[in-house]
Motif scaffolding. Structure first.
Motif, PDB file in Angstrom:
ATOM      1  N   GLY A  10     -38.013 -10.956 -52.361  1.00 28.05           N
ATOM      2  CA  GLY A  10     -36.671 -10.791 -52.880  1.00 28.05           C
ATOM      3  C   GLY A  10     -35.884  -9.829 -52.008  1.00 28.05           C
ATOM      4  N   PRO A  11     -34.612  -9.638 -52.311  1.00 31.46           N
ATOM      5  CA  PRO A  11     -33.792  -8.717 -51.511  1.00 31.46           C
ATOM      6  C   PRO A  11     -34.296  -7.282 -51.624  1.00 31.46           C
ATOM      7  CG  PRO A  11     -32.639  -9.378 -53.510  1.00 31.46           C
ATOM      8  CD  PRO A  11     -33.850 -10.245 -53.422  1.00 31.46           C
ATOM      9  N   VAL A  12     -34.122  -6.532 -50.545  1.00 30.05           N
ATOM     10  CA  VAL A  12     -34.506  -5.123 -50.530  1.00 30.05           C
ATOM     11  C   VAL A  12     -33.439  -4.322 -51.268  1.00 30.05           C
ATOM     12  CG1 VAL A  12     -34.991  -3.118 -49.087  1.00 30.05           C
ATOM     13  CG2 VAL A  12     -35.741  -5.404 -48.356  1.00 30.05           C
ATOM     14  N   GLN A  13     -33.879  -3.524 -52.239  1.00 29.47           N
ATOM     15  CA  GLN A  13     -32.949  -2.742 -53.049  1.00 29.47           C
ATOM     16  C   GLN A  13     -33.468  -1.315 -53.197  1.00 29.47           C
ATOM     17  OE1 GLN A  13     -31.294  -4.990 -56.555  1.00 29.47           O
ATOM     18  NE2 GLN A  13     -33.001  -6.389 -56.092  1.00 29.47           N
TER      19      GLN A  13
ATOM     20  N   TYR B 280     -37.245   2.171 -51.429  1.00 30.50           N
ATOM     21  CA  TYR B 280     -36.734   0.816 -51.603  1.00 30.50           C
ATOM     22  C   TYR B 280     -37.843  -0.094 -52.137  1.00 30.50           C
ATOM     23  CZ  TYR B 280     -33.089   2.630 -48.545  1.00 30.50           C
ATOM     24  OH  TYR B 280     -32.084   3.390 -48.005  1.00 30.50           O
ATOM     25  N   TYR B 281     -37.407  -1.204 -52.710  1.00 33.58           N
ATOM     26  CA  TYR B 281     -38.382  -2.172 -53.219  1.00 33.58           C
ATOM     27  C   TYR B 281     -37.874  -3.585 -52.978  1.00 33.58           C
ATOM     28  CZ  TYR B 281     -35.450  -3.363 -57.264  1.00 33.58           C
ATOM     29  OH  TYR B 281     -34.435  -3.826 -58.074  1.00 33.58           O
ATOM     30  N   SER B 282     -38.814  -4.513 -52.944  1.00 34.54           N
ATOM     31  CA  SER B 282     -38.487  -5.940 -52.983  1.00 34.54           C
ATOM     32  C   SER B 282     -39.627  -6.651 -53.696  1.00 34.54           C
ATOM     33  CB  SER B 282     -38.283  -6.514 -51.576  1.00 34.54           C
ATOM     34  OG  SER B 282     -39.479  -6.453 -50.828  1.00 34.54           O
ATOM     35  N   TRP B 283     -39.269  -7.571 -54.568  1.00 30.51           N
ATOM     36  CA  TRP B 283     -40.289  -8.329 -55.288  1.00 30.51           C
ATOM     37  C   TRP B 283     -41.014  -9.266 -54.324  1.00 30.51           C
ATOM     38  CZ3 TRP B 283     -41.062  -5.917 -59.503  1.00 30.51           C
ATOM     39  CH2 TRP B 283     -40.017  -5.409 -60.261  1.00 30.51           C
TER      40      TRP B 283
END
Length: 648
Positions: A131-134, A115-118
């Motif tokens: 940012g939102p976790v995606q 997962y990533y988030s900015w």
């Protein structure tokens, strides 16, 4: 007139003058100013320069010390320092086309989701937002956009639902710059600063860096560089802005942001078409945020403070633990923060000069590992050496490379039974002499060979951060030809375009006397250090003893130090067994100002020092007349206005 009659007449005159002074003192306590100095009756003040074998009186300038980095006085505080950061295989990486992708090695059998988030800078140098976790798409990954340069990642084992991996990544965006000025050369600049690195600490702890500089070649060391103020901020402002801002002044502006407050050198580079960057590994405790609130807007083109703030989720809450605990030198299982910092430096330089074909200015300041303990320079040595070796030929051939400290050690561990090493005269000298090395690239040297020549001439001359600022200013403006004849003495010289006069003094260079290490002595900052207070109180104790011997019971006590300086040991003395200092202090209740030289000593095999005593090499304080007069003048219980006394 016979010689004996002349001597009798001389003695009578002395007695008459002494009586007159005594009467004046008794009748006008509130207006008299007394100075014990060389005259027909009273003992001579010890001339400090007469005590100093290091000073060359024929030279009105500065003679800087040659000090053994392994002097016996410092040996009890030196110990081996090391740390190890656990590293796991990277599961998320940045691809060559600036995409965040998953990279699962063949030897990992688990089913993994990543997962990533900015990560965004949240309007200050100490706050971030996310940012939102995606989910990271397993095939194409995620493309970096224009609004985010930092991304937080994590991976989870699908079976156990446990987080098995964390990391944070950055990318270097493509910058839009103003057109380059018409200068024929635009050398890039890398400045790597390691907090509190002195010339002596470099000699003690950094053989790998020394070898790397030798391997690369043409690094030149400025051995006469003297700090201008106490800590990082004022010394850095002299370099970055060419301005004098003391710690006291900076602390008054605790609520401000530093946007456009000073003529920062990176603005001059930017206006000349350079890509600019300012990196700090602890921006929430950085140069501009320690006293104040840092910057509201990014001051340079590449300013990824969010990357570093993310690594310290508690902000400044674990301040000393972050500085002193080796476990805090690591980030997750991604390696040491220092190596991540150096990687950021090299990636910025390589990307801008090779991919974007632009010149850059980079000022990178690392502080975490070396802020509190000079032994930790051992742990910085190999990573920085590797960083220097990693710079590509295109970077080295087109960049001025500077490796430096901002001042010498200011903080230190309390090591019983000896005390704190940074409070000694030896350490005060070390603190005033930061390390500095500079390399002029071959591309610049081939056209302007005098640059290295002048640096060589100035290696042992007294220099300051204002001179380094002038080098940077000249580089940004494309000024490389020799400076013509000067009609006035400037505060700052261009060290690679002209020779510094051998007669230069700290006053000429705008170096505070509190930090000047010239001519066998170094000043003290009485508002910051505790060690001088012990010496000053020893001076007062000596006065109290004199008063008691002369039957005066006034409660004279120490009030404050006004100024002071330590002296280097003479040829028959050593740093570890003898200390001598000169202080001007104010005492209570009289508010009189007293200046005197004091000293103490100890056996080489004993950590216990003798009490501080007046430095009286000719035993002039044995004079009953002298001590009685001193008692009459100062042993009072009321305020004396404008009384200044110099003893011995």
């Amino acid at each position: 007139m016979s010689r004996s009659k002349i001597q009798i007449l001389f003695s009578i005159i002395c007695l008459i003058l002494a009586a007159v002074l005594l009467i004046i003192n008794i009748s006008t306590y509130n207006t008299v100013t007394q100075v014990f100095k060389k005259n027909v009756c009273y003992p001579q003040v010890v001339n400090n320069t007469d005590e100093n074998e290091h000073a060359k009186l024929s030279n009105p300038g500065c003679v800087l010390p040659e000090i053994d980095p392994f002097d016996p006085v410092i040996l009890p505080y030196i110990f081996n320092a090391s740390f190890h950061c656990e590293q796991s295989t990277e599961l998320t990486v940045i691809s060559s086309d600036n995409r965040l992708v998953i990279q699962i090695p063949d030897d990992i059998d688990e089913d993994i989701d990543c997962y990533y988030s900015w990560v965004y800078r949240n309007g200050s140098d100490s706050s971030v937002s996310y940012g939102p976790v995606q989910v990271i798409p397993p095939t194409d990954g995620v493309q970096f956009g224009n609004d985010a340069n930092v991304v937080n990642t994590s991976c989870i084992d699908q079976k156990t639902k446990q987080v098995i991996y964390r990391n944070v990544h950055f990318h270097v965006p493509t910058f839009k710059q103003v057109p380059l000025t018409n200068n024929d050369l635009h050398p890039s600049v890398i400045i790597l600063v390691v907090e509190s690195l002195s010339r002596l600490s470099y000699q003690r702890f950094m053989p790998a860096i020394n070898q790397a500089m030798h391997d690369i070649g043409n690094f030149q060391h400025l051995k006469g560089l003297n700090r201008v103020e106490e800590n990082s901020f004022p010394n850095s402002m002299a370099l970055l802005a060419g301005r004098t801002i003391t710690d006291e002044v900076a602390s008054y502006y605790s609520g401000i942001t530093w946007d456009h407050q000073l003529p920062y050198i990176w603005d001059t580079f930017k206006n000349s078409g350079y890509v600019t960057s300012f990196l700090e590994d602890q921006p929430m405790l950085g140069l501009f945020s320690f006293y104040s609130r840092g910057f509201r807007d990014p001051p340079v083109d590449f300013y990824p403070v969010e990357y570093w703030v993310h690594m310290y989720p508690n902000g400044t809450g674990n301040l000393f633990d972050n500085w002193d605990n080796p476990l805090r030198y690591c980030f997750e299982k991604a390696g040491s923060k220092l190596e991540l910092f150096l990687t950021m430096c090299s990636k910025f330089a390589e990307d801008v000069i090779n991919r974007q074909q632009k010149p850059y200015f980079l000022y990178a300041f690392h502080s975490q590992m070396t802020h509190d303990d000079f032994n930790n320079f051992q742990m910085v040595d190999q990573p920085v050496a590797d960083f220097l070796h990693s710079l590509s030929p295109s970077v080295l051939n087109n960049s001025i490379v500077i490796f430096m400290g901002d001042h010498g050690p200011r903080m230190g561990r309390w090591v019983k039974p000896w005390g704190d090493q940074i409070e000694t005269p030896y350490a005060r000298v070390e603190g005033s002499l930061p390390f500095f090395a500079i390399r002029i690239p071959d591309s610049l040297d081939s056209k302007y060979p005098h640059l290295r020549k002048y640096l060589s001439l100035n290696e042992d001359r007294l220099t300051s951060w204002y001179d380094i600022h002038q080098i940077l200013l000249d580089t940004a403006q494309g000024l490389f030809k020799p400076v013509g004849t000067r009609t006035k003495i400037p505060v700052a010289y261009s060290l690679f375009r002209e020779e510094i006069p051998i007669s230069r003094t700290c006053e000429d260079a705008n170096i505070s006397q509190d930090y000047c290490a010239c001519n066998g002595r170094v000043g003290v900052n009485p508002t910051i250090r505790y060690w001088p207070i012990y010496a000053a109180k020893g001076l007062v104790h000596e006065l109290q003893t004199i008063f008691q011997e002369n039957n005066c019971g006034s409660n004279v006590t120490f009030d404050k130090i006004l100024s002071g300086e330590y002296f280097y040991p003479r040829s028959n003395e050593s740093w570890s067994t003898y200390e001598r200092a000169n202080f001007s202090i104010q005492v209570k209740p009289s508010q009189a100002v007293i200046t005197a030289m004091v000293h103490r000593s100890k056996d080489a095999n004993d950590y216990r020092w003798s009490p501080w005593k007046f430095h009286d090499p000719t035993n002039k304080l044995d004079s009953t007349e002298y001590t009685k007069y001193l008692t009459k003048l100062l042993c009072v219980d009321h305020v004396l206005e404008n009384v200044n006394v110099t003893i011995v």
